[in-house]
Design a protein around this motif. Sequence first.
Motif, PDB file in Angstrom:
ATOM      1  N   PRO A  33       3.986 -10.476   1.303  1.00 25.48           N
ATOM      2  CA  PRO A  33       3.617  -9.212   1.401  1.00 25.48           C
ATOM      3  C   PRO A  33       3.089  -8.367   0.187  1.00 25.48           C
ATOM      4  O   PRO A  33       2.523  -7.489   0.383  1.00 25.48           O
ATOM      5  N   GLY A  34       3.139  -9.188  -0.888  1.00 24.41           N
ATOM      6  CA  GLY A  34       2.627  -8.093  -2.222  1.00 24.41           C
ATOM      7  C   GLY A  34       1.724  -9.124  -2.981  1.00 24.41           C
ATOM      8  O   GLY A  34       1.727 -10.062  -3.037  1.00 24.41           O
ATOM      9  N   SER A  35       0.961  -8.223  -3.626  1.00 28.41           N
ATOM     10  CA  SER A  35      -0.040  -8.539  -4.599  1.00 28.41           C
ATOM     11  C   SER A  35      -0.505  -7.802  -5.449  1.00 28.41           C
ATOM     12  O   SER A  35      -0.916  -6.655  -5.237  1.00 28.41           O
ATOM     13  N   GLY A  36      -0.338  -8.095  -6.693  1.00 27.95           N
ATOM     14  CA  GLY A  36      -0.593  -7.204  -7.833  1.00 27.95           C
ATOM     15  C   GLY A  36      -0.087  -5.929  -8.048  1.00 27.95           C
ATOM     16  O   GLY A  36       0.825  -5.638  -7.051  1.00 27.95           O
ATOM     17  N   VAL A  46       6.136   3.817   0.180  1.00 30.23           N
ATOM     18  CA  VAL A  46       5.201   2.936  -0.019  1.00 30.23           C
ATOM     19  C   VAL A  46       3.672   3.277   0.067  1.00 30.23           C
ATOM     20  O   VAL A  46       2.899   3.439  -1.006  1.00 30.23           O
ATOM     21  N   ALA A  47       3.608   4.077   1.271  1.00 28.41           N
ATOM     22  CA  ALA A  47       2.202   4.898   1.111  1.00 28.41           C
ATOM     23  C   ALA A  47       2.520   6.336   2.310  1.00 28.41           C
ATOM     24  O   ALA A  47       3.355   6.246   2.886  1.00 28.41           O
ATOM     25  N   PRO A  76       2.488   3.056  -6.360  1.00 28.73           N
ATOM     26  CA  PRO A  76       2.476   1.922  -7.048  1.00 28.73           C
ATOM     27  C   PRO A  76       3.660   0.987  -6.721  1.00 28.73           C
ATOM     28  O   PRO A  76       4.712   1.493  -6.037  1.00 28.73           O
ATOM     29  N   GLY A  77       3.501  -0.181  -6.543  1.00 31.58           N
ATOM     30  CA  GLY A  77       4.575  -1.253  -6.182  1.00 31.58           C
ATOM     31  C   GLY A  77       3.915  -2.649  -5.908  1.00 31.58           C
ATOM     32  O   GLY A  77       2.819  -3.044  -6.461  1.00 31.58           O
ATOM     33  N   THR A  78       4.598  -3.388  -5.141  1.00 30.72           N
ATOM     34  CA  THR A  78       4.093  -4.750  -4.911  1.00 30.72           C
ATOM     35  C   THR A  78       3.256  -5.173  -3.667  1.00 30.72           C
ATOM     36  O   THR A  78       2.788  -6.183  -3.721  1.00 30.72           O
ATOM     37  N   PHE A  79       2.956  -4.113  -3.072  1.00 35.10           N
ATOM     38  CA  PHE A  79       2.240  -4.317  -1.735  1.00 35.10           C
ATOM     39  C   PHE A  79       0.794  -4.034  -1.771  1.00 35.10           C
ATOM     40  O   PHE A  79       0.312  -3.282  -2.386  1.00 35.10           O
ATOM     41  N   ASP A  80       0.203  -5.284  -1.418  1.00 36.47           N
ATOM     42  CA  ASP A  80      -1.348  -5.413  -1.398  1.00 36.47           C
ATOM     43  C   ASP A  80      -1.996  -3.979  -0.679  1.00 36.47           C
ATOM     44  O   ASP A  80      -1.549  -3.606   0.465  1.00 36.47           O
ATOM     45  N   ARG A  81      -3.055  -3.384  -1.234  1.00 32.49           N
ATOM     46  CA  ARG A  81      -3.724  -2.269  -0.503  1.00 32.49           C
ATOM     47  C   ARG A  81      -4.265  -2.866   0.962  1.00 32.49           C
ATOM     48  O   ARG A  81      -4.051  -1.857   1.782  1.00 32.49           O
ATOM     49  N   ALA A  82      -4.795  -3.880   0.829  1.00 31.05           N
ATOM     50  CA  ALA A  82      -5.474  -4.270   2.248  1.00 31.05           C
ATOM     51  C   ALA A  82      -4.206  -4.338   3.381  1.00 31.05           C
ATOM     52  O   ALA A  82      -4.342  -4.056   4.505  1.00 31.05           O
ATOM     53  N   LEU A  83      -3.157  -4.821   2.958  1.00 34.76           N
ATOM     54  CA  LEU A  83      -2.011  -4.824   3.877  1.00 34.76           C
ATOM     55  C   LEU A  83      -1.675  -3.592   4.381  1.00 34.76           C
ATOM     56  O   LEU A  83      -1.173  -3.241   5.468  1.00 34.76           O
ATOM     57  N   ILE A  84      -1.578  -2.783   3.459  1.00 32.47           N
ATOM     58  CA  ILE A  84      -0.895  -1.405   3.569  1.00 32.47           C
ATOM     59  C   ILE A  84      -2.159  -0.505   4.827  1.00 32.47           C
ATOM     60  O   ILE A  84      -1.732   0.135   5.672  1.00 32.47           O
ATOM     61  N   VAL A  85      -3.664  -0.749   4.481  1.00 31.80           N
ATOM     62  CA  VAL A  85      -4.406  -0.156   5.190  1.00 31.80           C
ATOM     63  C   VAL A  85      -4.461  -0.994   6.908  1.00 31.80           C
ATOM     64  O   VAL A  85      -4.464  -0.204   7.726  1.00 31.80           O
TER      65      VAL A  85
END
Length: 197
Positions: free
Chosen positions: A11-14, A152-153, A177-186
């Motif tokens: 679930p996280g990236s970057g 997270v958002a 900021p954190g470990t969750f990928d933006r695309a996943l949150i969107v």
Amino acid sequence: MELGTSEPSYPGSGNWEIPIDLFGSKKHVGVPHGDLAFVDESGDIVFRVNRLQPNPNLLPLPKDKKLLLDASGSPLFSIYRYHNGSWKCYKGDNSGNDELVFTVKRTVKTLTRVELEVHFHGERSNDEGCDLKVKGSPFRRSCSIYKDADLVAQSSLMYKLHQIHASRSKFRLTIFPGTFDRALIVALFVIFLSGRK
């Protein structure tokens, strides 16, 4: 800082160190009428959402299918909504349904409030409960996404001075900021918007 996601691990990236604001609307130049798009602070398209006809060969038959695309139009996630108020999200334009990333279950649905529980598929999934929670009002485009007690958002409508009513067609999504990928949150936010249906 790269906004796309070429080969993220979920679930996280970057990791990044400041909150990222994305601005969503169905009225962006270069995006077909009615398609939702997310732009950065410069007005450049970062993500787009296309609604597609569901594959009739899938059982149970999904009620709705959406594709989350990056700025170049490459599919990042396929989002399927089912009649029982649940969603499944697959990596890429997944017609074969073999790369499940997460499932979402609606736990609260009232006229003004929706709550969702997110369960990641794979090793990082939390067996004792949900991995993320989404709470808010889809009508107001207002939600908060939590991992345990950490925010997270968060999203909200865009307000302008001297405007009596806030337009529901424009909103801001802030990813902390954190470990969750933006695309996943969107993708989760897109699911949240259809959560009251």
